[in-house]
Design an enzyme around this catalytic site. Structure first.
Site, PDB file in Angstrom:
ATOM      1  N   GLU A  87     -18.719  28.805   5.291  1.00 22.36           N
ATOM      2  CA  GLU A  87     -18.189  27.469   4.989  1.00 22.36           C
ATOM      3  C   GLU A  87     -16.802  27.230   5.580  1.00 22.36           C
ATOM      4  OE1 GLU A  87     -18.334  26.841   0.771  1.00 22.36           O
ATOM      5  OE2 GLU A  87     -20.523  26.709   0.727  1.00 22.36           O
ATOM      6  N   GLU A 143     -26.860  30.109   0.385  1.00 23.70           N
ATOM      7  CA  GLU A 143     -26.367  29.896  -0.980  1.00 23.70           C
ATOM      8  C   GLU A 143     -27.049  28.683  -1.574  1.00 23.70           C
ATOM      9  OE1 GLU A 143     -22.123  29.561  -1.622  1.00 23.70           O
ATOM     10  OE2 GLU A 143     -21.699  31.161  -0.196  1.00 23.70           O
TER      11      GLU A 143
END
Length: 463
Positions: free
Chosen positions: A164, A361
């Site tokens: 991220e 995720e």
């Protein structure tokens, strides 16, 4: 019955700074989190800092045994840069021993390691030089990556460069949730550029390493962007939100380039990053083998009240939109929208040559989970089972439509520390009692998922 492809990767994800603990032990140098907690502990929930987190550094064998008991066949974590290279130059032999033992323990128990290199934990020695704002950070990261490939590439065959990258940029350079808490969009753009360049140089280092028989990726939070309406102004807002939050990273990582209209937008506003000759070739020549997708909630936007050009902030282009029909996780305040997974898959299929990918995720954070503990001491987290099941159903639909998704990882395996929320919201298959020696206890979802993995699928009637 929702049956998944043979060899599907069932697993979970965490990060070094959120799970390892031993923050300054055995030669590890401080990160931005260690220093920030030292400077402003009152900003951290219950003043719980990164020192011990879930103590995986000491308990990794127990965690791996629990993974095996749950039938997990894969697991993602990260290496702590400041543990492996405390000063950025010299190798820490205790770190090498720890990670080799940890990763080999996973392999020996049938759990494939997917190892990420950077999960928001900037070494303090580099932060003092400017962090990702400094061009030298690119080569420091590439060197660190090359060392990691050299030391662990015989064990690890699936790698990721960044988790991220948008988050450390957005939260640290036009927000207060990460150090250095700067509100400056131009500086944020430069940080983003250096991050992506560091990623590309790490990919190059992997290709040049002696253990290049594996694959390398980047992990992105690909929250699909939905406009409030089909009105032109809302569609325009969604287009720019998509450019900034999705395409800027995805285009570069998968295609090796940036969209012309995005580059033109930045130049018009004098926000374009400082570049050097040869950078474009580095991006073009070092694209990823697969993509990791973190998905929790969608991004909903509408036209701003006053559109402004040239821009000085992302919200000159779009504003958040609160969809009144949303289903919400009341504990975390996030929208639950399983359909987003299907839309991500179709986007990758149609616009990115159907690149192989996996859910790196997905998960549901719930506070005060002890409320749901039964007489046997098990957290009955049926809400998490329902959440996973709903998202897996959409993922299965995408795979049936031809998407080459090869795995699903929950965040997380054992409850882990969160940057500014400590252990307020719990995400794990296993509960961690930080007041009782970090004791691990399985939750109901762990037994349910063990059965799903054993069958490589599930039936809706199981709940």
């Amino acid at each position: 019955m929702y049956q998944f492809p043979k060899g599907f990767l069932w697993g979970a994800a965490t990060s070094a700074p959120q799970s390892e603990g031993a923050a300054l032990k055995d030669g590890k140098s401080p990160t931005t989190w260690d220093k920030w907690f030292e400077m402003e502990p009152e900003l951290f929930y219950d003043q719980v800092g990164p020192e011990n987190t879930s103590n995986t550094y000491e308990l990794y064998k127990e965690d791996v045994a629990n993974m095996k008991a749950m039938n997990l066949n894969s697991f993602r974590t990260s290496i702590a840069w400041s543990r492996l290279l405390p000063d950025g130059k010299n190798l820490n032999p205790k770190a090498v021993a720890f990670y080799r033992d940890y990763f080999q323990e996973l392999v020996d128990n049938g759990v494939e390691p997917i190892i990420n290199l950077f999960h928001f934990d900037m070494p303090w020695w580099l932060m003092e030089k400017g962090g990702w704002e400094a061009r030298e950070s690119v080569d420091h990261f590439a060197y660190y990556a090359s060392v990691a490939f050299e030391q662990f590439g015989d064990i690890v065959k699936k790698w990721a460069t960044f988790n991220e990258p948008l988050v450390h940029i957005e939260c640290g350079y036009y927000g207060d949730a990460h150090w250095p808490k700067v509100h400056d969009f131009k500086r944020a753009i430069q940080v983003g550029y250096h991050t992506l360049l560091a990623h590309a140089k790490a990919v190059a280092a992997f290709r040049e390493s002696k253990y290049n028989d594996g694959q390398i990726s980047i992990i992105l939070n690909l929250s699909p962007v939905y406009p409030r309406s089909q009105e032109p102004a809302d569609l325009e807002a969604a287009k720019w939100a998509d450019h900034i939050y999705i395409r800027s990273f995805l285009d570069c990582a998968v295609k090796g380039d940036f969209a012309d209209e995005f580059v033109a937008l930045l130049k018009e506003a004098d926000l374009a990053p400082v570049t050097e000759a040869g950078d474009r070739e580095i991006f073009l020549n070092n694209t990823v083998d697969f993509v990791g997708c973190n998905y929790y909630q969608p991004m909903r936007v509408q036209a701003p009240e006053v559109a402004k050009r040239p821009i000085s902030d992302p919200h000159d282009l779009f504003a958040p939109y609160d969809w009144p029909e949303k289903r919400i996780n009341p504990h975390r305040g996030w929208e639950i929208y399983p359909r987003g997974i299907y839309d991500i898959a179709m986007r990758l299929k149609e616009s990115y040559d159907n690149i192989p990918w996996y859910i790196s995720e997905n998960g549901m954070g719930v506070s005060e989970e002890e409320r749901f503990e039964n007489l046997d001491g098990i957290i009955e987290d049926d809400y998490r089972i329902e959440f996973i099941e709903d998202h897996l159903a959409e993922l299965h639909r995408a795979i049936e439509a031809g998407s080459p998704c090869f795995g699903y990882h929950l965040w997380t395996f054992a409850d882990c520390w969160s940057w500014l929320n400590a252990y307020k919201n719990r995400y794990g298959y296993y509960r961690v009692d930080i007041k009782d020696g970090f004791k691990r206890t399985p939750k109901q979802s762990s037994f349910w998922m063990a059965d799903v993995i054993a069958k490589n699928g599930f039936s809706r009637e199981q709940i």
